[in-house]
Motif scaffolding. Structure first.
Motif, short mmCIF file in Angstrom:
data_model
loop_
_atom_site.label_atom_id
_atom_site.label_comp_id
_atom_site.label_asym_id
_atom_site.label_seq_id
_atom_site.Cartn_x
_atom_site.Cartn_y
_atom_site.Cartn_z
N LYS A 461 0.84 -1.22 0.00
CA LYS A 461 0.00 0.00 0.00
C LYS A 461 0.87 1.26 0.00
O LYS A 461 0.59 2.25 0.67
CB LYS A 461 -0.92 0.01 1.23
N MET A 462 1.96 1.21 -0.79
CA MET A 462 2.88 2.35 -0.86
C MET A 462 3.03 2.84 -2.30
O MET A 462 4.05 3.39 -2.69
CB MET A 462 4.25 1.95 -0.31
N GLY A 463 2.01 2.63 -3.14
CA GLY A 463 2.10 3.04 -4.54
C GLY A 463 1.88 4.53 -4.71
O GLY A 463 2.07 5.32 -3.78
N GLY A 464 1.47 4.93 -5.91
CA GLY A 464 1.23 6.35 -6.18
C GLY A 464 2.54 7.12 -6.27
O GLY A 464 3.37 6.85 -7.14
N PRO A 465 2.76 8.06 -5.35
CA PRO A 465 3.99 8.86 -5.41
C PRO A 465 5.23 8.12 -4.95
O PRO A 465 6.33 8.67 -5.00
CB PRO A 465 3.68 10.04 -4.47
N HIS A 466 5.08 6.89 -4.47
CA HIS A 466 6.23 6.14 -3.98
C HIS A 466 6.55 4.99 -4.94
O HIS A 466 5.71 4.14 -5.21
CB HIS A 466 5.94 5.58 -2.58
N VAL A 467 7.75 5.01 -5.46
CA VAL A 467 8.26 3.96 -6.34
C VAL A 467 9.68 3.64 -5.90
O VAL A 467 10.20 4.23 -4.94
CB VAL A 467 8.24 4.41 -7.81
N PHE A 468 10.31 2.73 -6.60
CA PHE A 468 11.67 2.36 -6.23
C PHE A 468 12.59 3.59 -6.26
O PHE A 468 13.48 3.73 -5.42
CB PHE A 468 12.21 1.28 -7.18
N HIS A 469 12.37 4.48 -7.22
CA HIS A 469 13.21 5.68 -7.34
C HIS A 469 13.09 6.58 -6.11
O HIS A 469 13.95 7.43 -5.86
CB HIS A 469 12.83 6.46 -8.59
N SER A 470 12.01 6.40 -5.32
CA SER A 470 11.85 7.20 -4.10
C SER A 470 13.00 6.96 -3.12
O SER A 470 13.34 7.84 -2.32
CB SER A 470 10.52 6.85 -3.42
#
Length: 646
Positions: A461-470
């Motif tokens: 539940k960490m999608g949206g603005p959070h990706v691996f690049h975060s």
């Protein structure tokens, strides 16, 4: 035109004198008048050429100022260069047209003059025939005029030949000024060949260019490369605002042409599919079209048509998602999930998130690390990305984003304490060409890794603005929090150094900078203890027959890996072991379910189901328990069914 103001006046005066039968000027005066008028005509031409050359001199001067100036001055200089370029182009075009018109008028007037001479000769011949032999004086006059007419005819013929040569040159200049290059469809393949030569063999960038350019041709139409305008790009962008985001992969859109997909989606109104974003239109489509046409214009020596305009892109396109870094709680949640049952998971799922946060490296850079890239420098473990990749397929360039990515970046001391360095040495001893070999079983290893972590982030539940690049953003925030200089952070992360001052000096991290990053205190509350002693195993077996370097190198020589207290057992977890003997594909088919239905029914990730069936990974302990329960339940149901039938 220039000629009307000079040469034509002289011809009209001479013609008037001849036709009226009166001659007001002596031959010497006429020659002087001709010479003076020719000088004026030549001076006028030279003045125009000098004015155009002065524009070129000013342009060169502005270019020199632009190279030496700051950003504000460079923008002002660029605007002035644009104005001078437009003035110069318009001036040379007008010069060519006027010269062409002058030569045409000169030829016409010479032709008229010659016709007038022939009329006089014809009249004199008729007069001589009337008077017969009694007029020797008329015969003598006729001979003189005939000789003069021959001279005029020779002059006219010479002028015609000179005019023809001049016309050819003017036409060449005019053609060069007005030439707009070949049609885009005719030279498109030439650009794509150049791109394929420039980029690595497995790069998909040429395919992206081909798709974008064909979309441009389909929407805007085929024209000479220099004939396109900013209005065409604006029209292109306007049509793209209805292009479905998944038009190349979704079966519903894939069977349509680009224009058909756009029109179909536009007609859906509020129920239309998600469209491509503002950034995709600006960079992925408009940017690539401009790049291709700029290269083609330089190749064919024609004016680049988008130099001075501004493409208007619809503002209601979906805005790109702003990526945020992960806070400490989110990092703990991610690390705890990835390190859980680490020995049963694939290495990339375990180590890549922690490496990305502690180093600030890009996903593609981490995926391509080979065991020999990990070495020591000034007593700090680093990853060396300065060399080329060497594997069973040969030697090739490392897939990096920019020149600054060719660097050394430091590994945090906690990685050694958690056993990462020992794990790297085990990968080396096992003969693996890459630290994460399972990802390289497929052509697009970075893409595969990105998709895996998209699924993990969604599951947490960490999608949206959070990706691996975060994780890269989180590294920068962490380093700034503890006072690391921006230059050090930039070199560690592989970003470009802005400004001449920062670019002077060593382009690699100094000893003190390596020590600073390696010894940074971890963020308050961050828990990485779950990684202690993690030893994930690669599913893919190493290639046979390649020499294996059993040591980690340093700038002072070889540093042997620490000896382990117990001998390493290669066949510690064979694939044929009893707890791994669950055939997931057979179990699913026995239940009559598709992969997607099986995953949804038992609340399992669809990606995990696919990986298990294709042998890319093995079920963990909890997953094996679940699968065993499903298997036992199915066997029980089948047993009861058989008993009732009997």
């Amino acid at each position: 035109m220039r000629y009307r103001g000079f040469e034509r006046l002289r011809i009209f005066a001479l013609r008037s004198n001849i036709e009226d039968g009166e001659r007001h000027e002596t031959p010497d005066q006429i020659k002087g008048l001709q010479a003076a008028l020719r000088r004026k005509f030549t001076d006028a031409l030279q003045a125009e050429v000098d004015a155009l050359r002065q524009i070129a001199v000013e342009y060169d001067g502005v270019s020199s100022e632009e190279e030496r100036g700051n950003i504000a001055n460079r923008r002002s200089a660029q605007r002035k260069k644009n104005e001078l370029a437009l003035r110069g182009f318009a001036g040379w075009q007008e010069f060519a047209q006027k010269t062409l018109a002058d030569y045409e008028q000169v030829f016409q007037d010479l032709q008229s003059e010659l016709e007038a001479k022939h009329r006089i000769i014809d009249d004199l011949q008729a007069l001589a025939e009337t008077y017969g032999d009694d007029s020797q004086q008329w015969k003598q006059k006729l001979t003189e005029i005939t000789q003069k007419a021959g001279e005029f005819e020779a002059q006219a013929r010479s002028a015609h030949e000179a005019n023809t040569r001049a016309m050819d040159k003017v036409e060449q200049v005019t053609h060069r000024l007005l030439y707009q290059g070949p049609l885009l469809s005719q030279c498109l393949e030439e650009f794509l060949r150049a791109k394929r030569t420039q980029l690595p063999e497995n790069s998909r960038e040429p395919d992206y260019f081909e798709h974008r350019l064909k979309a441009f041709l389909e929407i805007v139409g085929d024209r000479p490369i220099a004939a396109y305008t900013e209005a065409d790009l604006t029209h292109f962008a306007g049509r793209l605002q209805h292009l479905p985001e998944r038009h190349t992969v979704d079966p519903a859109w894939k069977k349509m042409t680009l224009v058909q997909a756009i029109e179909e989606n536009a007609e859906r109104g509020p129920n239309r599919a998600e469209t491509i974003s503002f950034t995709t239109v600006k960079v992925g489509y408009i940017g690539k079209v401009k790049t291709a046409i700029r290269w083609l214009c330089a190749t064919y020596h024609v004016r680049y048509p988008f130099e001075y305009g501004h493409t208007l892109i619809p503002k209601d396109l979906p805005t790109p998602v702003i990526r945020f870094g992960l806070d400490t709680d989110q990092l703990n949640k991610l690390f705890a999930y990835c390190a859980a049952e680490a020995d049963e998971r694939r290495p990339e799922d375990v180590w890549l998130p922690l490496l990305a946060f502690l180093t600030g490296a890009r996903l593609g850079e981490l995926v391509a690390i080979q065991p020999h890239n990990v070495r020591q420098r000034h007593g700090v473990y680093v990853v060396d990305l300065t060399g080329r990749i060497t594997d069973s397929e040969g030697v090739r360039n490392r897939p990096l984003k920019n020149r600054e990515s060719l660097r050394l970046f430091a590994l945090h001391d906690s990685l050694k304490q958690l056993g990462f360095i020992d794990w790297v040495e085990r990968q080396r001893r096992a003969g693996h060409e890459y630290l994460f070999p399972d990802l390289h079983a497929r052509a697009r290893s970075t893409h595969v890794a990105s998709k895996r972590f998209q699924r993990i982030f969604r599951k947490l539940k960490m999608g949206g603005p959070h990706v691996f690049h975060s994780l890269r953003h989180s590294f920068k925030d962490w380093a700034r929090q503890f006072g690391v200089e921006e230059r050090t952070i930039t070199l560690q992360a592989g970003h470009s150094l802005d400004g001449i001052a920062l670019r002077y000096g060593n382009r690699y991290l100094r000893e003190d900078e390596l020590q600073k990053i390696a010894s940074l205190p971890l963020p308050k509350g961050l828990d990485v203890s779950a990684y202690q002693g993690a030893n994930p195993k690669s599913v893919l077996q190493p290639r046979v027959g390649r020499p294996v370097d059993h040591a980690i190198t340093s700038d002072k020589g070889l540093v042997r890996a620490p000896k382990q207290s117990k001998p390493e057992r290669r066949n510690e977890r064979p694939a044929s072991d009893s707890h791994d003997a669950i055939d997931v594909a057979a179990l699913r088919k026995a239940l009559g379910l598709s992969q997607r239905e099986f995953a949804r029914t038992f609340d399992i990730s669809l990606g995990n189901v696919r990986d298990w069936e294709q042998g890319r990974s093995r079920p963990g302990r909890l997953a094996r328990t679940l699968l065993r329960s499903i298997q036992l339940g199915q066997e029980k149901v089948l047993g009861e069914t058989d008993a009732s039938v009997a």
